[in-house]
Design an enzyme around this catalytic site. Structure first.
Site, mmCIF file in Angstrom:
data_model
loop_
_atom_site.group_PDB
_atom_site.id
_atom_site.type_symbol
_atom_site.label_atom_id
_atom_site.label_comp_id
_atom_site.label_asym_id
_atom_site.label_seq_id
_atom_site.Cartn_x
_atom_site.Cartn_y
_atom_site.Cartn_z
ATOM 1 N N LEU A 20 0.881 -1.153 -0.510
ATOM 2 C CA LEU A 20 -0.134 0.116 -0.152
ATOM 3 C C LEU A 20 0.626 1.272 0.174
ATOM 4 O O LEU A 20 0.392 2.024 -0.247
ATOM 5 C CB LEU A 20 -0.624 -0.034 1.683
ATOM 6 N N GLY A 21 2.113 1.261 0.511
ATOM 7 C CA GLY A 21 3.145 2.403 0.621
ATOM 8 C C GLY A 21 3.759 1.693 1.060
ATOM 9 O O GLY A 21 4.200 0.686 1.758
ATOM 10 N N GLY A 23 7.626 3.677 3.364
ATOM 11 C CA GLY A 23 8.407 4.630 4.130
ATOM 12 C C GLY A 23 9.711 4.639 4.151
ATOM 13 O O GLY A 23 10.376 3.639 3.397
ATOM 14 N N THR A 24 10.848 5.614 5.027
ATOM 15 C CA THR A 24 12.404 5.231 5.195
ATOM 16 C C THR A 24 12.792 4.408 5.655
ATOM 17 O O THR A 24 13.442 3.170 5.775
ATOM 18 C CB THR A 24 12.504 6.716 5.977
ATOM 19 N N TYR A 25 11.581 3.984 7.042
ATOM 20 C CA TYR A 25 11.931 2.473 8.295
ATOM 21 C C TYR A 25 10.556 1.392 7.710
ATOM 22 O O TYR A 25 10.983 0.415 8.554
ATOM 23 C CB TYR A 25 11.140 2.996 9.691
ATOM 24 N N THR A 27 7.219 -0.290 5.621
ATOM 25 C CA THR A 27 6.666 -0.718 3.936
ATOM 26 C C THR A 27 4.995 -1.115 4.526
ATOM 27 O O THR A 27 5.078 -2.293 5.837
ATOM 28 C CB THR A 27 6.930 -2.093 2.944
ATOM 29 N N VAL A 28 4.026 -0.359 3.746
ATOM 30 C CA VAL A 28 2.586 -1.170 4.362
ATOM 31 C C VAL A 28 2.367 -2.250 3.783
ATOM 32 O O VAL A 28 2.023 -1.666 2.388
ATOM 33 C CB VAL A 28 2.201 0.500 5.013
ATOM 34 N N LYS A 44 1.615 -2.653 9.396
ATOM 35 C CA LYS A 44 2.590 -2.194 8.382
ATOM 36 C C LYS A 44 4.483 -2.441 8.855
ATOM 37 O O LYS A 44 4.289 -3.052 10.279
ATOM 38 C CB LYS A 44 2.855 -0.708 9.855
ATOM 39 N N ASP A 137 2.962 15.487 11.970
ATOM 40 C CA ASP A 137 2.967 15.324 10.814
ATOM 41 C C ASP A 137 1.220 15.210 10.013
ATOM 42 O O ASP A 137 1.244 14.307 8.941
ATOM 43 C CB ASP A 137 3.469 13.738 10.618
#
Length: 472
Positions: A20-21, A23-25, A27-28, A44, A137
């Site tokens: 689904l997406g 980031g830096t640390y 994955t979802v 996540k 955020d």
């Protein structure tokens, strides 16, 4: 299935599928629970090797916060697990994607739709604020929609969230540059107020299709934010006065001048007062009982006002009700009350026109008597402009603003007007204008309620189609 090169990790109780997406640390992934009803969740996955001291602290805070809170507009943390390589946060799945994609596919959102979304976001922020939690955020990518056919938002990704009392100050850079408050971008001390700036940027982007400081580089962004120039709102699409006021107060560079959380939650454009609750449903029911009594007594103007006040509580309750039977029952009541309010509106309009005609000669005489007072004459002319606009069918917030400006001036002048015939006429004119302004407010409310009613009908159709597709 997962994208090529992104083989999902294995987790005993779940089947991980599409990504689904990332980031830096982390994955979802979308996933299905193997047992029971094959519940759909979002997982996540955080790679332990990628974590440093700061990111570990952030992750622990995220888990601590999400474990402690439950709210209809915050994504739920269902569980968390770990193995030798990963930490897994098992989250509520939101099928509608994020607000960024929702805005992008529509280019920009109508003010009324944006207002519904903002109210839901404000409701989540109020819940967090009461617990001294700052998200830090806020951006459209971190606001999810629970499904494609319902405008139900869920605030997500608490990776930068912190417990912050109102007097706490921080200096660590957190969040995404486009949505960061000026004090954070400029490496100054900041407090929880930074979340309100981010709300302003999100609101601006939803309304105009782009953030206010869109930039190609961080240096360009910093230069724009450091500028002392006031933020100008585009002329199109045209926004209501309340919406403009809120935007400008949220996007105030000086945090000391920026709107406070308390002011934000009570702002008329946010209107948290009418958020659905058992207490508000009781209040709405009580108002309807009063409306019926006034209606039976022949006090049509008071009945119309009470129906409108009741509907301001009833309509959101329909939008938020998840039980299909209760929703249909509420929707039926709302349609019934709106129909009666429309009938009363026609009666009151007819009566008001008659009163207005009777007052025309007195108004003309008053104008003749105040030729020696340019200020009084100007205020009366402003009122005449408002009446003309309303009589031509222009019943919007601009016309109401003209009434309010005129009345503000006339009330000041009445206070210093000596006793006599002119004072009597001026007092009578002010009473008439006040009635007109109040009635116009009801008309504007009715327009909003009609729009929301149409939205409900559209939602009902979508739900019906969705059920039909499920049964096939």
């Amino acid at each position: 299935m997962a994208a090529a090169g992104w083989a999902p990790p294995r987790l005993d109780d779940f089947i991980l599928t599409e990504r689904l997406g990332s980031g830096t640390y982390s994955t979802v992934f979308k996933a299905y629970r193997k047992k029971d009803n094959r519940e759909v969740v979002a997982i996540k996955c955080i790679n332990k090797k990628s974590l440093n001291k700061v990111s570990i602290e952030n992750l622990l805070t995220e888990i601590k916060i999400l474990k402690a809170i439950r709210h209809p507009h915050i994504v739920e943390l269902k569980d968390f697990q770990w193995d030798n390589e990963h930490i897994y946060l098992i989250m509520e799945f939101c099928a509608g994607g994020d607000l960024s994609r929702f805005i992008r596919t529509r280019r920009l959102l109508p003010e009324k739709v944006t207002q519904i979304f903002l109210q839901q976001l404000a409701c989540a922020l109020q819940f967090l604020h009461e617990r001294n939690i700052s998200h830090l955020d806020l951006k459209p990518q971190n606001i999810l929609l629970s499904s494609f056919d319902k405008s139900h938002l869920k605030l997500a990704d608490f990776g930068f969230a912190q417990y912050m009392s109102p007097w706490d100050e921080k200096s660590v850079l957190r969040g995404s540059p486009l949505y960061m408050a000026p004090e954070m971008i400029c490496s100054q001390q900041y407090n929880a107020q930074v979340d309100l700036w981010s709300v302003g940027v999100i609101l601006y982007e939803a309304l105009f299709g782009r953030p206010p400081f869109a930039s190609k580089t961080f240096l360009e962004l910093e230069e724009k934010i450091r500028s002392s120039q006031a933020i100008e709102l585009p002329g199109r699409p045209k926004l209501s006065r309340d919406c403009q006021d809120l935007l400008q107060r949220l996007l105030e560079r000086d945090p000391l001048q920026r709107i406070t959380f308390e002011e934000f939650f009570t702002h008329p454009f946010v209107d948290l007062e009418h958020m659905p609750s058992p207490e508000n449903l009781e209040r709405a029911t009580s108002l309807v009982v009063e409306a019926v009594e006034k209606d039976q007594q022949g006090d049509h103007s008071a009945a119309l006002s009470l129906y409108c006040k009741a509907l301001e509580y009833f309509v959101p309750s329909v939008q938020y009700e998840s039980d299909i039977r209760r929703k249909e029952a509420l929707r039926s009541k709302v349609n019934q009350y709106i129909s009666r309010a429309e009938e009363l509106k026609a009666v009151v309009t007819s009566n008001n026109r008659a009163i207005l005609q009777q007052g025309n000669s007195a108004r003309h005489l008053l104008k003749e008597m105040c030729r020696d007072s340019p200020r009084l004459l100007a205020a009366l002319q402003l009122a005449s402009t408002a009446i003309a606009k309303e009589e031509s069918g222009d019943s919007d917030s601009d016309t109401l603003e003209l009434y309010q400006q005129s009345l503000g001036e006339l009330l000041v002048l009445l206070a210093v007007e000596p006793a006599g015939r002119r004072r009597e006429l001026l007092h009578a004119e002010i009473q008439t204008l006040m009635r007109r302004a109040e009635y116009l407010k009801e008309q504007i409310k009715m327009k909003d309620l009609k729009w929301k009613e149409e939205s409900m009908e559209h939602e009902a159709l979508a739900e019906s189609v969705g059920r039909s597709c499920t049964l096939q």
